[in-house]
Enzyme design. Structure first.
Site, short mmCIF file in Angstrom:
data_model
loop_
_atom_site.label_atom_id
_atom_site.label_comp_id
_atom_site.label_asym_id
_atom_site.label_seq_id
_atom_site.Cartn_x
_atom_site.Cartn_y
_atom_site.Cartn_z
N ASP A 114 64.67 -4.66 17.19
CA ASP A 114 64.54 -3.92 15.93
C ASP A 114 63.90 -2.54 16.19
O ASP A 114 63.71 -2.14 17.35
CB ASP A 114 63.72 -4.79 14.95
CG ASP A 114 64.10 -4.56 13.50
OD1 ASP A 114 64.35 -3.39 13.15
OD2 ASP A 114 64.13 -5.52 12.71
N ARG B 66 74.16 -3.36 7.15
CA ARG B 66 73.60 -3.95 5.93
C ARG B 66 74.33 -3.43 4.69
O ARG B 66 74.58 -4.18 3.76
CB ARG B 66 72.10 -3.66 5.83
CG ARG B 66 71.44 -4.52 4.75
CD ARG B 66 69.94 -4.40 4.79
NE ARG B 66 69.48 -3.09 4.37
CZ ARG B 66 68.20 -2.72 4.35
NH1 ARG B 66 67.26 -3.56 4.75
NH2 ARG B 66 67.85 -1.52 3.97
N ASP C 10 68.45 -0.56 -1.15
CA ASP C 10 67.52 -1.29 -0.29
C ASP C 10 66.51 -1.98 -1.21
O ASP C 10 65.54 -1.37 -1.63
CB ASP C 10 66.83 -0.29 0.64
CG ASP C 10 65.82 -0.96 1.55
OD1 ASP C 10 65.67 -2.19 1.50
OD2 ASP C 10 65.16 -0.23 2.33
N ASP D 114 67.50 -8.59 3.48
CA ASP D 114 66.15 -9.10 3.67
C ASP D 114 65.85 -10.26 2.73
O ASP D 114 65.17 -10.11 1.72
CB ASP D 114 65.14 -7.96 3.48
CG ASP D 114 65.39 -6.86 4.51
OD1 ASP D 114 66.11 -7.13 5.49
OD2 ASP D 114 64.87 -5.76 4.33
N ASP E 173 71.09 -0.53 10.23
CA ASP E 173 70.31 -1.00 9.07
C ASP E 173 70.06 0.21 8.17
O ASP E 173 70.35 1.35 8.55
CB ASP E 173 69.00 -1.60 9.60
CG ASP E 173 68.29 -2.46 8.57
OD1 ASP E 173 68.81 -2.60 7.44
OD2 ASP E 173 67.22 -2.98 8.90
#
Lengths: 894, 469
Positions: free
Chosen positions: A381, A553, A247, A569, A494
């Protein structure tokens, strides 16, 4: 969303500082990763490994022989397989490992079908095996050990030719009785520390490495995910490309750093041949690319690739092509193809972190109708859940989720809610309690439940590598389990790298335990399992009827089977818009076709120009979703003035009109593994000029897109490949035919070209959602080649269930045009499906004016069709053939 | 293929209550009916081409402007008219015809999609009329209140203006008075000032004498002769490293190892400011010693009191007048500031000035002080957050008084400063009705006030039946 620091508090501080780019110090360089550093210190030279030819064992399809490292006398076992479809599998493991080494499960769709191997020649230092047709041979050299795959006189690929095979055998710790003390210890072998995190490395060193040489190759691609060029760069003098799902907060462009996903597949291409290397290993992996032509001229080009992984074993699939399409077929036969999404998932998605409440969702939904902009999905979200407890709804902002979902359903629209894999540690939370009581959490090195910080605060991480855990997870999506959910709600996973805010490199400790295996072994696989379990859940809740849609993701080889991925992102910057093209192209090359980038950019606020351009790009990328960070101003398509609203509306409408083409392409990739979004070289493999192009691309083989990705640009210079082919350029007013040359184009719109020789089906009646268009008629756009012929396909089914697969309920037509005759032929005679859709119009470019046009129906009846001919652009429009889209018919121009 | 009904017979009621049948192609409004004449070629409304009448609504788009397909979804830019008898007629994009979603309350847009639509026009019409009626009542009452507010405001403004004028007159007088009193005061203060100066001088002289005495006494006490003796006084350390080295001590003594009384007099000035006597460290501070001298203090107080008595009254008078002047200035400034605000075309928003209105939600107490600021305070303790201070009217061009903008509130991390838009709607009461945060740190507040109530139109509440004809 991303996070990148050692605890929640520093996270906030970091956000306050609003770093312009990634904080590199949070992530390891090769030098900071002990095994990578040690392996990379090993320079090319004579390999200490020797093949013991007398240990050869050959069964019908499997050859084994032992390798010995002459330095330490440790023996390895080499296995060679010839696989159906022109592939070779090379496996190397320790002959007698101290304990089993991890072998990646669940990635291959089945045991690959093997074909007979035979020894065609042997002497004291080599062994020649036949790989079947085309005089392909596999040569095993004993000392030093190396493998060469040859075709006739030509070497296609060599393994260990630079002597970089290195296999750190498992060994006893020094402080244990069984330690024999022969080998020298290097720093970081038995424990290593990065920043404040210590990896206890209870199994000690276990890394592996192997080199591959590709003579004649200058262009290699793949090994996503990196924010870098399509063509992989030489890594001499820089860090290798890293594959370790992370991440990464505000990632940097043109950098070999690891990102959210990893597919250890490299594709090589030259005018002679396209090949692939699939390195099946889920541990942290580094890939060095070395090219002998870098900065030189007049040498025979060669690219050397070296793979280094922290644990597991060497298990390599060599895909020998020879054409790009063959490599895609070969890889698909190993890891499966892209799941076939419901049609609506290919339409436009509206997302934001966060739509605040039900009222907000309703207002945005109405906004689309007020501004006559189509959309299919609105997304929620993390804030939608009650205290980030996934599978729940915030009681004050989303008190009536079913009412909200029903409101969307009434408009034939859908919703996606996020379900992340980190589970809030909270004894009042059912999901947590069940996972804990079933002992489904990942364990820390001491055997307790592993806990880390993520959005909800202290969180546990379910062990998705455990099939029982996955089955339980899947069951949680049942309508009676997931309260407030309905059939038009889909899921987004995510943070499944997994992201652990206070973990090393913002992820899980490598010595955490998944059953008997360390996290080190399974790391890159975790995200795949999360998406798999979620997709299984969506299938299960519908009784196996409905196709799922799950966005992830993190991903790995094989993730294509479970849904869509996005590039994480990104930021509202022109560079990020530009890089979305090579990033998705790279994923497409390795099987993951359903790819997209956050339209508008996640971080920061886009200018109106950037936002419009991004919509224009996104409309022509497979996964088309706008998304925004919670701290950015609102940016629904109508908030940038009427002119920009109109431009965005037009881009989205173009997407909807082309949905039949996208749908057919996804059906095609589901069937064959051919990527949806393709680099030019895939279709023009002999045109060297296309090999490095990454600012334009193909959708399927028939649409060429050169989006505008520069600020202030008023045009683009498009490279139109193919010899003598005609490209039709779609403008707002019609189509222009262009010869295949470089062209400068004025653009206030999207430069999209239709290949001469193609027929594309569109639905030009764009409505507010794709579901509303299901029964609408088609318009056929025929762009004949210079020989006056063209072909295309039309695929129709119910657009959302598995009936196409389980009951052959679909229509698949082949459309062909030649000698002034256009006809529709059934490609799947054993399928059956009835559709209300019909052919409302046929547009043929670049022809001459006919004197009459006749439609011949399947039953033999004939009728004259009216037509119009626009002589300036040579566009012939046939009025209302009216035939059913599933029928046989022929149209003759005279 | 879709089955297309070319003509549609519409039955609806006109205000007279007599049913009338009007034939026209589907989706055409009555106002355009003359362009669609059965059995005559149809000319696209943009004049671009003419087509046989049987191509109107034949589910194929022939006209670029979409006018040949008012009743089908064939043209991308077409629009469909629904009569919606009993409610209000409307146009919808033709892409919404037969899309499975009921858009027209009379169900006419879904004639071939299988969607189960119910005619809800009557119900909608009834509800709308109720709402309109209610709104009309509110508007009517609100408008009356507004008139009252306008009157009050105008009166208030007049009063304030004249008050300012009056005060400005008074201020002039006060200005003069202040000047006169200043002169009186300064005259009266002259002897006091002189006395003070005289005594101050005497005191300074006396103080110097005392200081000299003390200095001598201290030197006598401090007298030493050797470097080692001096080294015991760490306070003399030149480089402040905590110790006085031999070299440093020698430096203080002018390079000599030892000194006698006469040479010590020349050394003393180097060290006396820092030198601490072992016995009298606490009284080393001269100024402290001096200020505690009682005799001189007493003497001065006596002189001062005598002189001061004569000046005090003049001073008081002057200060009082000056204060009055300042207060008046403030008052004038406040009123002028208030008068400078844009309180609307008829000053109808004046009454909001210096008022505050609160709304309590589940988490926060929001406080709107019009023309001043907006704040948010957690309900259960915690500090207040500024959501913006008065910026400007920011409604649409035709009526900017429908929105207020408050800006430059407390900054958001990684974001802008907080700001709030206040949306004003007509209401009898002045109330904050809702707050939301549509975008991070950009708030929206809804506020009702009679001040935005428009003059009610003629109160005929049944306009719908007329619009079609």
């Amino acid at each position: 969303m991303a996070a990148s620091c050692d605890s929640l508090l520093p996270l906030i501080l970091l956000l306050c500082l609003s770093a312009q780019a990634v904080d590199r110090s949070n992530f390891k360089t090769c030098d900071q990763s002990a095994f990578c550093k040690h392996q990379r210190e090993l320079k090319p030279g004579q390999s200490p490994y020797r093949a013991l030819l007398d240990t050869l064992e050959l069964s019908d399809s499997r050859l084994t022989l032992q390798l010995i490292n002459d330095n330490n006398k440790v023996r390895l076992l080499l296995e060679l397989y010839r696989l159906q479809g022109n592939m070779t599998r090379v496996k190397i493991n320790e002959l007698k490992p101290l304990k089993p080494r991890y072998e990646v499960p669940d990635v291959l769709i089945s045991d690959p079908i093997t074909e007979a191997l035979s020894v065609v020649a042997q002497d004291e230092n080599s062994l020649v095996l036949s790989l079947g047709g085309k005089d392909q041979r596999l040569i095993v050299s004993a000392q030093p050990f190396r493998l060469d795959i040859v075709e006739g006189p030509q070497v296609l690929m060599s393994l260990n030719s630079r002597g970089l095979l290195a296999f750190e055998h498992l060994r006893a710790r020094k402080d244990t009785a069984s330690h024999t003390g022969k080998e020298e210890d290097k720093p970081g072998m038995w424990e290593e520390t990065f920043k404040s995190h210590t990896d206890s490395k209870p199994n000690g060193p276990s890394s592996i490495s192997l080199d591959f040489s590709l003579p004649g190759v200058e262009h290699v691609y793949g090994i996503p995910e990196h924010a870098d060029t399509l063509k992989l760069k030489n890594t001499d003098g820089s860090d290798p490309y890293r594959l370790y799902n992370l991440d990464v907060f505000q990632y940097e462009l043109h950098n070999p750093m690891a990102l959210y996903g990893a597919v250890p597949v490299l594709i090589s291409h030259s005018t002679d041949r396209t090949m692939g290397i699939f390195w099946l290993n889920a541990a942290e992996t580094w890939v060095d690319i070395s090219s002998n032509t870098a900065g030189k001229v007049r040498v025979i080009p060669q690219t050397d690739v070296r793979w280094i992984s922290e644990s597991g074993l060497i298990d390599v699939f060599i895909m020998l092509g020879p054409k790009p399409a063959d490599v895609f077929t070969q890889y698909a036969s190993l890891t499966g193809t892209q799941s076939f999404p419901p049609l609506s998932a290919l339409a436009y998605h509206q997302c934001r972190w966060n739509y605040n409440d039900q009222e907000d969702v309703k207002t945005v939904d109405q906004g689309f109708d007020e501004h006559d902009i189509p959309y299919d999905f609105i997304w929620l979200d993390i804030e939608h859940a009650d205290g980030k407890r996934y599978f729940t709804w915030d009681p004050s902002n989303f008190p009536q989720p079913k009412e909200m979902l029903q409101g969307l359903m009434d408009k034939r629209r859908k919703l996606v809610a996020i379900v992340d894999p980190h589970i809030r540690v909270d004894s009042g939370y059912k999901i947590h309690n069940e996972i804990r009581s079933k002992n489904f959490y990942v364990k820390n090195k001491d055997g307790g439940d592993y806990e880390g910080w993520c959005w909800p605060g202290n969180s546990g991480y379910p062990d998705f590598t455990n099939p029982e855990m996955r089955a339980w997870w899947a069951s949680q999506f049942a309508y009676d389990q997931y309260e407030g959910s309905m059939e038009n709600q889909y899921i987004w996973n995510d943070m499944n790298e997994p992201s652990v805010f206070n973990g090393p490199e913002v992820t899980m400790h490598k010595d955490a335990l998944h059953g008997v295996w360390e996290h080190r072994d399974v790391h890159n696989l975790y995200g795949l399992y999360v998406q798999k379990a979620t997709a299984d859940g969506l299938i299960l809740r519908s009784g196996g009827v409905q196709r799922p849609f799950v966005l992830t993701r993190a991903f790995f080889a094989g993730s294509q089977r479970y849904g869509a991925v996005w590039t994480g992102d990104n930021a509202a910057e022109w560079g990020h818009l530009k890089i979305s093209i090579p990033m998705c192209l790279s994923l497409g090359l390795v099987g993951i076709s359903f790819c997209g980038a956050d339209v508008g950019g996640f971080f920061k606020h886009p200018s109106a120009e950037l936002l419009v351009r991004w919509y224009q790009v996104g409309a022509y990328q497979p996964f088309f979703r706008a998304h925004a960070h919670i701290d950015t101003p609102r940016r629904e398509p109508w908030l940038f003035g009427p002119e920009n609203t109109a431009l965005i509306r037009e881009a989205i409408r173009q997407r909807y009109a082309l949905l039949p083409y996208w749908y057919q392409l996804f059906y095609n990739t589901h069937r064959t593994g051919q990527p949806v979004m393709r680099p030019l070289w895939v279709e023009y493999p002999d045109d060297v000029a296309t090999f490095s192009i990454e600012d334009e691309y193909l959708i399927g083989k028939d649409l060429l897109v050169h989006p505008v990705t520069d600020e202030g640009a008023t045009g683009v210079t498009a490279y139109l490949p193919g010899k003598g082919e005609v490209m039709c350029f779609s403008t707002l007013n019609g189509f222009l035919s262009l010869p295949s040359l470089k062209y400068f184009l004025w653009v206030s719109h999207i430069p999209v070209f239709q290949r001469g020789g193609s027929i594309i089906c569109r639905k030009d009646r764009v409505r507010r959602s794709s579901s509303c268009m299901e029964n609408d008629p088609y318009t056929l756009y025929v762009a004949p080649s210079s020989q006056g012929s063209a072909e295309g396909e039309l695929y129709i089914d119910d657009f959302h269930t598995f009936s196409f697969e389980v009951a052959k309920q679909f229509v698949h037509r082949h459309l062909s045009f030649s000698a002034n005759t256009l006809s529709s032929r059934n490609l799947a005679p054993d399928s059956q499906f009835s559709t209300a859709s019909w052919i409302e119009k046929i547009v043929i470019f670049g022809g001459s004016q006919p004197s009459s046009v006749t439609l011949k129906n399947a039953d033999g009846t004939e009728s004259a069709l009216e037509f119009e001919f626009g002589s300036t652009l040579a566009v012939l429009t046939l009025r209302k053939p009216g035939v059913n889209a599933a029928a046989d018919w022929t149209v003759v121009l005279r | 293929m879709t089955c297309v009904h070319l003509l549609l017979t519409l039955v609806f009621a006109v205000s007279l209550g007599t049913p009338v049948e009007i034939q026209r192609p589907r989706g055409v409004p009555l106002t355009s009916i003359q362009f669609y004449v059965e059995n005559k070629p149809f000319t696209c409304l943009d004049g671009s081409r003419a087509i046989p009448f049987d191509r109107v609504n034949d589910d194929y788009c022939d006209c670029k402007d979409g006018s040949d397909e008012p009743g089908t979804a064939a043209c991308p830019n077409g629009s469909f008219h629904c009569t919606n008898a009993g409610y209000r007629p409307m146009f919808i994009p033709s892409s919404r015809i037969n899309d499975g979603i009921c858009d027209c309350c009379d169900t006419t847009d879904e004639y071939n999609s299988g969607a189960k639509c119910e005619n809800t026009c009557k119900e909608l019409g009834r509800k709308e009329r109720e709402v309109l009626q209610k709104m009309a009542e509110i508007t009517k009452e609100g408008f009356l209140l507004k008139q009252h507010l306008i009157e009050e405001a105008k009166k208030g403004q007049q009063e304030k203006k004249s008050k300012v004028t009056d005060m400005q007159g008074n201020k002039k007088q006060l200005d003069e008075k202040v000047e006169v009193l200043r002169t009186v005061k300064e005259t009266a203060e002259q002897p006091e000032k002189e006395a003070k100066e005289r005594h101050l001088k005497a005191w300074e002289e006396q103080k110097a004498a005392i200081r000299l005495e003390k200095d001598k006494a201290k030197m006598a006490e401090a007298f030493f002769v050797s470097v080692s003796e001096l080294q015991s006084h760490a306070e003399l350390d030149a480089d402040a490293d905590g110790t006085l080295t031999e070299t440093e001590a020698q430096g203080l003594m002018g390079g000599a190892e030892q000194v006698d009384t006469s040479t010590f007099e020349s050394v003393w000035p180097n060290i006396k400011d820092k030198y601490h006597s072992e016995v009298s460290r606490e009284e080393a501070d001269m100024s402290c010693l001096v200020s505690s001298e009682v005799p001189f203090g007493k003497m001065f107080f006596f002189f001062f009191t005598v002189v001061k008595l004569s000046a005090q009254k003049a001073r008081d008078d002057f200060e009082e007048a000056e204060k009055a002047l300042r207060e008046m200035d403030d008052q004038i400034r406040n009123i002028e500031k208030e008068l400078s605000f844009d309180f609307g075309p008829d000053a109808e928003f004046t009454y909001l000035y210096s008022q505050c209105y609160e709304l309590t939600t589940s988490e926060y107490i929001y406080r709107l002080c019009p023309f001043n600021r907006i704040s948010q305070k957690p309900k259960y303790g915690g500090s207040e957050t500024n959501l913006g201070t008065w910026g400007s009217w920011s409604g649409p061009e035709n009526n900017k008084y429908l929105l207020m903008k408050y800006e430059h509130g407390t900054g958001c991390w990684q974001g802008p400063n907080r700001s709030t838009t206040v949306k004003l709607t007509c209401g009898k009461e002045t109330v904050v009705t809702s707050t939301s945060e549509p975008s991070r740190c950009e708030y929206l507040m809804e506020f009702t006030t009679p001040a935005v109530c428009q003059e009610p139109a003629n109160t005929d509440l049944s306009p719908h039946d007329h619009e079609e004809l």
